[in-house]
Design a protein around this motif. Structure first.
Motif, PDB file in Angstrom:
ATOM      1  N   MET A   1     -12.947  10.673   0.309  1.00  0.00           N
ATOM      2  CA  MET A   1     -11.935  10.666   1.362  1.00  0.00           C
ATOM      3  C   MET A   1     -12.442  11.428   2.584  1.00  0.00           C
ATOM      4  O   MET A   1     -13.271  12.329   2.473  1.00  0.00           O
TER       5      MET A   1
ATOM      6  N   ARG B   1       2.350   1.858  -3.535  1.00  0.00           N
ATOM      7  CA  ARG B   1       1.306   2.377  -4.428  1.00  0.00           C
ATOM      8  C   ARG B   1       1.039   3.849  -4.138  1.00  0.00           C
ATOM      9  O   ARG B   1       0.910   4.658  -5.075  1.00  0.00           O
TER      10      ARG B   1
ATOM     11  N   LYS C   1     -13.053   7.175   2.919  1.00  0.00           N
ATOM     12  CA  LYS C   1     -11.857   6.593   2.310  1.00  0.00           C
ATOM     13  C   LYS C   1     -10.580   7.241   2.867  1.00  0.00           C
ATOM     14  O   LYS C   1     -10.537   8.443   3.098  1.00  0.00           O
TER      15      LYS C   1
ATOM     16  N   SER D   1      -7.734  12.603   5.834  1.00  0.00           N
ATOM     17  CA  SER D   1      -6.950  11.878   4.831  1.00  0.00           C
ATOM     18  C   SER D   1      -6.769  12.714   3.571  1.00  0.00           C
ATOM     19  O   SER D   1      -5.698  12.680   2.948  1.00  0.00           O
TER      20      SER D   1
ATOM     21  N   SER E   1       0.816  -1.210   0.000  1.00  0.00           N
ATOM     22  CA  SER E   1       0.000   0.000   0.000  1.00  0.00           C
ATOM     23  C   SER E   1       0.854   1.266   0.000  1.00  0.00           C
ATOM     24  O   SER E   1       0.480   2.280  -0.594  1.00  0.00           O
TER      25      SER E   1
ATOM     26  N   ASN F   1      -8.008   7.689  -9.249  1.00  0.00           N
ATOM     27  CA  ASN F   1      -8.190   8.693  -8.192  1.00  0.00           C
ATOM     28  C   ASN F   1      -7.005   9.652  -8.154  1.00  0.00           C
ATOM     29  O   ASN F   1      -7.172  10.872  -8.051  1.00  0.00           O
TER      30      ASN F   1
ATOM     31  N   TYR G   1      -3.064  13.704   2.280  1.00  0.00           N
ATOM     32  CA  TYR G   1      -2.648  13.413   0.906  1.00  0.00           C
ATOM     33  C   TYR G   1      -2.281  14.703   0.174  1.00  0.00           C
ATOM     34  O   TYR G   1      -1.296  14.748  -0.571  1.00  0.00           O
TER      35      TYR G   1
ATOM     36  N   GLU H   1      -6.169   7.685   2.482  1.00  0.00           N
ATOM     37  CA  GLU H   1      -5.258   7.927   1.357  1.00  0.00           C
ATOM     38  C   GLU H   1      -4.672   6.638   0.790  1.00  0.00           C
ATOM     39  O   GLU H   1      -4.327   6.574  -0.399  1.00  0.00           O
ATOM     40  N   TYR H   2      -4.574   5.587   1.621  1.00  0.00           N
ATOM     41  CA  TYR H   2      -4.012   4.328   1.137  1.00  0.00           C
ATOM     42  C   TYR H   2      -5.006   3.521   0.301  1.00  0.00           C
ATOM     43  O   TYR H   2      -4.645   2.498  -0.273  1.00  0.00           O
ATOM     44  N   GLU H   3      -6.236   3.994   0.231  1.00  0.00           N
ATOM     45  CA  GLU H   3      -7.259   3.320  -0.573  1.00  0.00           C
ATOM     46  C   GLU H   3      -7.430   3.941  -1.949  1.00  0.00           C
ATOM     47  O   GLU H   3      -8.286   3.508  -2.722  1.00  0.00           O
ATOM     48  N   LEU H   4      -6.629   4.921  -2.278  1.00  0.00           N
ATOM     49  CA  LEU H   4      -6.733   5.567  -3.577  1.00  0.00           C
ATOM     50  C   LEU H   4      -6.290   4.631  -4.693  1.00  0.00           C
ATOM     51  O   LEU H   4      -5.446   3.755  -4.503  1.00  0.00           O
ATOM     52  N   THR H   5      -6.847   4.839  -5.876  1.00  0.00           N
ATOM     53  CA  THR H   5      -6.477   4.079  -7.065  1.00  0.00           C
ATOM     54  C   THR H   5      -5.738   4.999  -8.032  1.00  0.00           C
ATOM     55  O   THR H   5      -5.630   6.210  -7.801  1.00  0.00           O
TER      56      THR H   5
END
Length: 265
Positions: free
Chosen positions: A178, A83, A138, A182, A80, A147, A186, A140-144
Motif C-alpha cells: 500500500m 468490500r 496499492k 492509503s 469496492s 490482506n 485504512y 485501500e480499495y484494492e485490499l483482499t
C-alpha cells in the motif's frame, strides 16, 4: 486530576492515537515517570470518545458511503466500497478477540516501562525497514480478504503497550504494497470499530463499578482529545507521502533509548 494533568493527558491521547508512536505507551508513562495517579476508566473513555468523533467527522463522507454500501451488500449489491466495509469489520475481529481473552494478562505483565521501551524500539525499526522497502502501489480499495486479516492480526499486536495501533497497521499495509497515504487512511478507518468496541467494553466495566465521576474533567478531556486528534489526522495525511515514516521512527528510537536510560539510572 489537576487542569495540567487533564490538558496533557488529553493532548497525548489526541495526538498519539493516530501517529505511529503509541498512545497507550504515552498514557502509561506519566504515571510511571512523574508519579501521577492513574487517570481512571472514565477519563480513558472520554478521551477515546474524543478521538473517535475526530476520525468519524474527518472521514464522514467515507463513513456514510461505506455504511450505505455495507447495508446494500445484504441485498446482494456488492462493490469496492462494500468490500472495504467488510474488510474493516473483519479486520477488527482479531484485536477484539485477543483483547477480550488476554486483557488480564496484558494488564498484569505488559504495562511496564521496560516493555514499552522494547516495543517502541523494535516496532519502530520494523516500521523504518518496511517504509524503505515497500513498493507503495496499492490503494485501500484494492485490499483482499487475506490482506484485511493480515492487517487485522497486526492490529492485535498493538494490545502490547508501546507497539502503536496505527504504527503496526500502517507497517502491515506497507508490507502489502500500500502507499503511505492509503495505509494511513485504512488504519484510521480501521480504528473506528476497535475504538467503539474497546470503549463500550470499558464503559460496561465502569458502569458496573458505580464510580462517581467528575463530569467537567471528562468534558474537558473529550474536547481536547477531539481537537488534537482532528488536527493530527489532517496534518498527517497531508505530509506523510512526502515526509515518510523516518521522523516517527527517530522519535520512537529516542523515546525507547531515553526510557532505558531512565530505568537504569
Amino acid at each position: 486530576m489537576s487542569i495540567l494533568e487533564i490538558f496533557i493527558l488529553a493532548l497525548i491521547q489526541g495526538f498519539t492515537e493516530f501517529l505511529p508512536i503509541s498512545s497507550s505507551a504515552h498514557l502509561i508513562l506519566p504515571s510511571q515517570i512523574l508519579g501521577w495517579k492513574d487517570q481512571g476508566l472514565a477519563f480513558d473513555i472520554a478521551v477515546h470518545l474524543g478521538t473517535l468523533l475526530a476520525v468519524v467527522i474527518y472521514f464522514r463522507k467515507e463513513v456514510f458511503s461505506l455504511l450505505g454500501a455495507w447495508g446494500g451488500s445484504f441485498a446482494g449489491t456488492h462493490n469496492s466500497e462494500s468490500r472495504l466495509a467488510w474488510w474493516i469489520l473483519i479486520g477488527s475481529m482479531p484485536a477484539a478477540l485477543f483483547g477480550y481473552l488476554a486483557k488480564d494478562f496484558i494488564e498484569l505483565y505488559l504495562r511496564s516501562a521496560w516493555v514499552i521501551a522494547g516495543t517502541t524500539i523494535v516496532f519502530g525499526l520494523l516500521l523504518w525497514w518496511v517504509d524503505v522497502k515497500a513498493k507503495q502501489v496499492k490503494g485501500e480499495y484494492e485490499l483482499t480478504l487475506s490482506n484485511a486479516l493480515f492487517i487485522g492480526f497486526a492490529q492485535a499486536l498493538a494490545l502490547i503497550p508501546g507497539t502503536s495501533r496505527s504504527g503496526i497497521t500502517m507497517t502491515a499495509g506497507l508490507m502489502l504494497g500500500m502507499t503511505r497515504e492509503s495505509a494511513a487512511r485504512y488504519s484510521f478507518l480501521l480504528s473506528i470499530p476497535i475504538i467503539i468496541m474497546s470503549g463500550g467494553y470499558t464503559a460496561l466495566g465502569f458502569l458496573d463499578d458505580g464510580v462517581v465521576v467528575n463530569w467537567s474533567e471528562l468534558g474537558y478531556g473529550a474536547i481536547l482529545s477531539f481537537v488534537s486528534a482532528y488536527v493530527c489526522i489532517t496534518f498527517f495525511l497531508k505530509v506523510i507521502s512526502k515526509m515518510g515514516m523516518l521522523p516517527f521512527v527517530i522519535y520512537r528510537l529516542l523515546l525507547g533509548a531515553g526510557l532505558i536510560a531512565f530505568l537504569t539510572l
